[in-house]
Design a protein around this motif. Structure first.
Motif, PDB file in Angstrom:
ATOM      1  N   ALA A  91       0.843  -1.205   0.000  1.00  0.00           N
ATOM      2  CA  ALA A  91       0.000   0.000   0.000  1.00  0.00           C
ATOM      3  C   ALA A  91       0.874   1.249   0.000  1.00  0.00           C
ATOM      4  CB  ALA A  91      -0.935  -0.003   1.209  1.00  0.00           C
ATOM      5  N   LEU A  92       1.980   1.220   0.747  1.00  0.00           N
ATOM      6  CA  LEU A  92       2.866   2.371   0.802  1.00  0.00           C
ATOM      7  C   LEU A  92       3.449   2.675  -0.573  1.00  0.00           C
ATOM      8  CD1 LEU A  92       4.347   4.571   2.348  1.00  0.00           C
ATOM      9  CD2 LEU A  92       6.044   2.857   3.029  1.00  0.00           C
ATOM     10  N   CYS A  93       3.869   1.658  -1.305  1.00  0.00           N
ATOM     11  CA  CYS A  93       4.413   1.881  -2.649  1.00  0.00           C
ATOM     12  C   CYS A  93       3.352   2.467  -3.577  1.00  0.00           C
ATOM     13  CB  CYS A  93       4.995   0.599  -3.222  1.00  0.00           C
ATOM     14  SG  CYS A  93       6.617   0.197  -2.541  1.00  0.00           S
ATOM     15  N   ASP A  94       2.109   1.995  -3.471  1.00  0.00           N
ATOM     16  CA  ASP A  94       1.024   2.573  -4.270  1.00  0.00           C
ATOM     17  C   ASP A  94       0.864   4.057  -3.946  1.00  0.00           C
ATOM     18  OD1 ASP A  94       0.492   0.180  -5.555  1.00  0.00           O
ATOM     19  OD2 ASP A  94      -1.168  -0.361  -4.206  1.00  0.00           O
ATOM     20  N   GLY A 101       6.490   9.568  -6.264  1.00  0.00           N
ATOM     21  CA  GLY A 101       7.707   8.865  -5.872  1.00  0.00           C
ATOM     22  C   GLY A 101       8.114   7.836  -6.914  1.00  0.00           C
ATOM     23  N   LYS A 102       9.386   7.517  -6.936  1.00  0.00           N
ATOM     24  CA  LYS A 102       9.932   6.575  -7.916  1.00  0.00           C
ATOM     25  C   LYS A 102      10.230   5.236  -7.232  1.00  0.00           C
ATOM     26  CE  LYS A 102      13.774   6.180 -11.182  1.00  0.00           C
ATOM     27  NZ  LYS A 102      15.008   6.835 -11.669  1.00  0.00           N
ATOM     28  N   VAL A 103       9.402   4.232  -7.498  1.00  0.00           N
ATOM     29  CA  VAL A 103       9.625   2.883  -6.979  1.00  0.00           C
ATOM     30  C   VAL A 103      10.524   2.167  -7.981  1.00  0.00           C
ATOM     31  CG1 VAL A 103       8.549   0.687  -6.331  1.00  0.00           C
ATOM     32  CG2 VAL A 103       7.411   2.850  -5.770  1.00  0.00           C
ATOM     33  N   VAL A 104      11.715   1.761  -7.532  1.00  0.00           N
ATOM     34  CA  VAL A 104      12.670   1.132  -8.444  1.00  0.00           C
ATOM     35  C   VAL A 104      12.735  -0.381  -8.277  1.00  0.00           C
ATOM     36  CG1 VAL A 104      14.070   3.206  -8.759  1.00  0.00           C
ATOM     37  CG2 VAL A 104      14.618   1.639  -6.889  1.00  0.00           C
ATOM     38  N   ARG A 105      12.102  -0.890  -7.235  1.00  0.00           N
ATOM     39  CA  ARG A 105      11.948  -2.332  -7.048  1.00  0.00           C
ATOM     40  C   ARG A 105      10.597  -2.531  -6.379  1.00  0.00           C
ATOM     41  NH1 ARG A 105      11.120  -7.095  -3.806  1.00  0.00           N
ATOM     42  NH2 ARG A 105      12.820  -8.556  -4.058  1.00  0.00           N
ATOM     43  N   GLU A 106       9.694  -3.144  -7.116  1.00  0.00           N
ATOM     44  CA  GLU A 106       8.336  -3.345  -6.607  1.00  0.00           C
ATOM     45  C   GLU A 106       8.365  -4.244  -5.367  1.00  0.00           C
ATOM     46  OE1 GLU A 106       5.437  -1.989  -7.610  1.00  0.00           O
ATOM     47  OE2 GLU A 106       6.428  -0.828  -9.170  1.00  0.00           O
ATOM     48  N   LYS A 111      14.946 -12.318  -2.758  1.00  0.00           N
ATOM     49  CA  LYS A 111      15.297 -13.482  -3.574  1.00  0.00           C
ATOM     50  C   LYS A 111      15.710 -14.672  -2.721  1.00  0.00           C
ATOM     51  CE  LYS A 111      16.700 -11.134  -7.771  1.00  0.00           C
ATOM     52  NZ  LYS A 111      17.764 -10.898  -8.738  1.00  0.00           N
ATOM     53  N   HIS A 112      16.404 -14.425  -1.641  1.00  0.00           N
ATOM     54  CA  HIS A 112      16.943 -15.523  -0.832  1.00  0.00           C
ATOM     55  C   HIS A 112      16.402 -15.461   0.593  1.00  0.00           C
ATOM     56  CE1 HIS A 112      19.587 -16.361  -4.161  1.00  0.00           C
ATOM     57  NE2 HIS A 112      19.964 -15.104  -4.152  1.00  0.00           N
ATOM     58  N   GLY A 113      15.130 -15.153   0.721  1.00  0.00           N
ATOM     59  CA  GLY A 113      14.529 -15.072   2.049  1.00  0.00           C
ATOM     60  C   GLY A 113      13.039 -14.836   1.950  1.00  0.00           C
ATOM     61  N   SER A 114      12.413 -14.693   3.079  1.00  0.00           N
ATOM     62  CA  SER A 114      10.964 -14.510   3.090  1.00  0.00           C
ATOM     63  C   SER A 114      10.539 -13.081   3.421  1.00  0.00           C
ATOM     64  CB  SER A 114      10.328 -15.471   4.098  1.00  0.00           C
ATOM     65  OG  SER A 114      10.848 -15.228   5.392  1.00  0.00           O
ATOM     66  N   THR A 115      11.475 -12.234   3.814  1.00  0.00           N
ATOM     67  CA  THR A 115      11.154 -10.845   4.134  1.00  0.00           C
ATOM     68  C   THR A 115      10.701 -10.124   2.869  1.00  0.00           C
ATOM     69  OG1 THR A 115      12.813 -10.843   5.882  1.00  0.00           O
ATOM     70  CG2 THR A 115      12.071  -8.704   5.095  1.00  0.00           C
ATOM     71  N   HIS A 116       9.629  -9.343   2.977  1.00  0.00           N
ATOM     72  CA  HIS A 116       9.140  -8.579   1.841  1.00  0.00           C
ATOM     73  C   HIS A 116       9.756  -7.189   1.868  1.00  0.00           C
ATOM     74  CE1 HIS A 116       5.677 -11.142   0.341  1.00  0.00           C
ATOM     75  NE2 HIS A 116       6.311 -11.863   1.257  1.00  0.00           N
ATOM     76  N   ILE A 117      10.294  -6.776   0.713  1.00  0.00           N
ATOM     77  CA  ILE A 117      10.985  -5.503   0.593  1.00  0.00           C
ATOM     78  C   ILE A 117      10.574  -4.808  -0.699  1.00  0.00           C
ATOM     79  CG2 ILE A 117      12.987  -6.294   1.936  1.00  0.00           C
ATOM     80  CD1 ILE A 117      14.511  -6.522  -0.773  1.00  0.00           C
ATOM     81  N   ALA A 118      10.882  -3.528  -0.759  1.00  0.00           N
ATOM     82  CA  ALA A 118      10.744  -2.726  -1.973  1.00  0.00           C
ATOM     83  C   ALA A 118      11.830  -1.661  -1.900  1.00  0.00           C
ATOM     84  CB  ALA A 118       9.369  -2.087  -2.055  1.00  0.00           C
ATOM     85  N   PHE A 119      12.111  -1.009  -3.018  1.00  0.00           N
ATOM     86  CA  PHE A 119      13.068   0.095  -3.024  1.00  0.00           C
ATOM     87  C   PHE A 119      12.462   1.289  -3.743  1.00  0.00           C
ATOM     88  CE2 PHE A 119      16.132  -3.165  -2.006  1.00  0.00           C
ATOM     89  CZ  PHE A 119      17.085  -2.500  -1.246  1.00  0.00           C
ATOM     90  N   GLY A 125      19.004  10.138  -6.190  1.00  0.00           N
ATOM     91  CA  GLY A 125      19.381   8.780  -6.552  1.00  0.00           C
ATOM     92  C   GLY A 125      19.707   7.876  -5.380  1.00  0.00           C
ATOM     93  N   TYR A 126      19.548   8.367  -4.139  1.00  0.00           N
ATOM     94  CA  TYR A 126      19.775   7.515  -2.975  1.00  0.00           C
ATOM     95  C   TYR A 126      18.659   6.490  -2.892  1.00  0.00           C
ATOM     96  CZ  TYR A 126      23.218  10.933  -1.380  1.00  0.00           C
ATOM     97  OH  TYR A 126      24.303  11.755  -1.281  1.00  0.00           O
ATOM     98  N   LYS A 127      19.023   5.245  -2.634  1.00  0.00           N
ATOM     99  CA  LYS A 127      18.036   4.168  -2.526  1.00  0.00           C
ATOM    100  C   LYS A 127      17.507   4.098  -1.090  1.00  0.00           C
ATOM    101  CE  LYS A 127      18.692   2.477  -6.728  1.00  0.00           C
ATOM    102  NZ  LYS A 127      19.423   3.535  -7.379  1.00  0.00           N
ATOM    103  N   ILE A 128      16.203   3.872  -0.986  1.00  0.00           N
ATOM    104  CA  ILE A 128      15.546   3.700   0.293  1.00  0.00           C
ATOM    105  C   ILE A 128      14.821   2.368   0.249  1.00  0.00           C
ATOM    106  CG2 ILE A 128      13.851   4.650   1.885  1.00  0.00           C
ATOM    107  CD1 ILE A 128      14.962   7.358   0.885  1.00  0.00           C
ATOM    108  N   GLU A 129      15.233   1.463   1.127  1.00  0.00           N
ATOM    109  CA  GLU A 129      14.597   0.155   1.203  1.00  0.00           C
ATOM    110  C   GLU A 129      13.409   0.250   2.143  1.00  0.00           C
ATOM    111  OE1 GLU A 129      15.727  -4.510   2.095  1.00  0.00           O
ATOM    112  OE2 GLU A 129      16.919  -2.943   3.040  1.00  0.00           O
ATOM    113  N   LEU A 130      12.281  -0.268   1.687  1.00  0.00           N
ATOM    114  CA  LEU A 130      11.091  -0.376   2.524  1.00  0.00           C
ATOM    115  C   LEU A 130      10.975  -1.835   2.933  1.00  0.00           C
ATOM    116  CD1 LEU A 130       8.679   1.737   0.303  1.00  0.00           C
ATOM    117  CD2 LEU A 130      10.072   2.513   2.240  1.00  0.00           C
TER     118      LEU A 130
END
Length: 134
Positions: A91-94, A101-106, A111-119, A125-130
């Motif tokens: 919901a936050l990314c929406d 805002g620019k979501v660069v990773r939905e 990839k190697h875990g179960s934690t859900h993330i977005a960038f 150009g600083y990346k912020i991981e959610l």
């Protein structure tokens, strides 16, 4: 060595090219508060501190704007990202996209875990991981 109860992270500093554009991103789009802002005319720079809570209890981000700088900063290959926890990153990314805002990773599982993330990416150009948290 200091007792962990006596120390904490205060802030992370990043240099920004356009302070007003960065403040808009961190406050309007990410929902942080402008906690304080100080101009330093002798040094020709401004420091603006943004965060989700009081600096006495939470770590914040220091935005440093050097007056007169025209060229974007080079983000070094040693810098990774700033991480922010949220209950519903989908919901936050929406919301972030609707606000410009620019979501660069939905959002999705790592990839190697179960934690859900977005960038998302800030104006410089600083990346912020959610990170999805309970």
């Amino acid at each position: 060595m200091a007792d962990a109860r006596d120390v904490r992270v205060l802030h992370t500093m990043i240099r920004v090219l356009d302070l007003e554009r960065s403040l808009d991103f961190y406050t309007r789009i990410l929902g942080m508060k402008l906690l304080r802002r100080n101009d330093y005319p002798a040094g020709e720079f401004t420091l603006a501190f943004v965060g989700y809570g009081d600096e006495k209890s939470q770590a914040v981000i220091e935005l440093t704007h050097n007056w007169g700088r025209k060229e974007p900063y080079v983000i070094g290959d040693g810098f990774g990202h700033i991480a922010i926890g949220a209950r519903d990153i989908y919901a936050l990314c929406d919301e972030l996209k609707k606000a410009g805002g620019k979501v660069v990773r939905e959002p999705g599982p790592m990839k190697h875990g179960s934690t859900h993330i977005a960038f998302v990416e800030d104006p410089d150009g600083y990346k912020i991981e959610l990170i999805q948290v309970d």
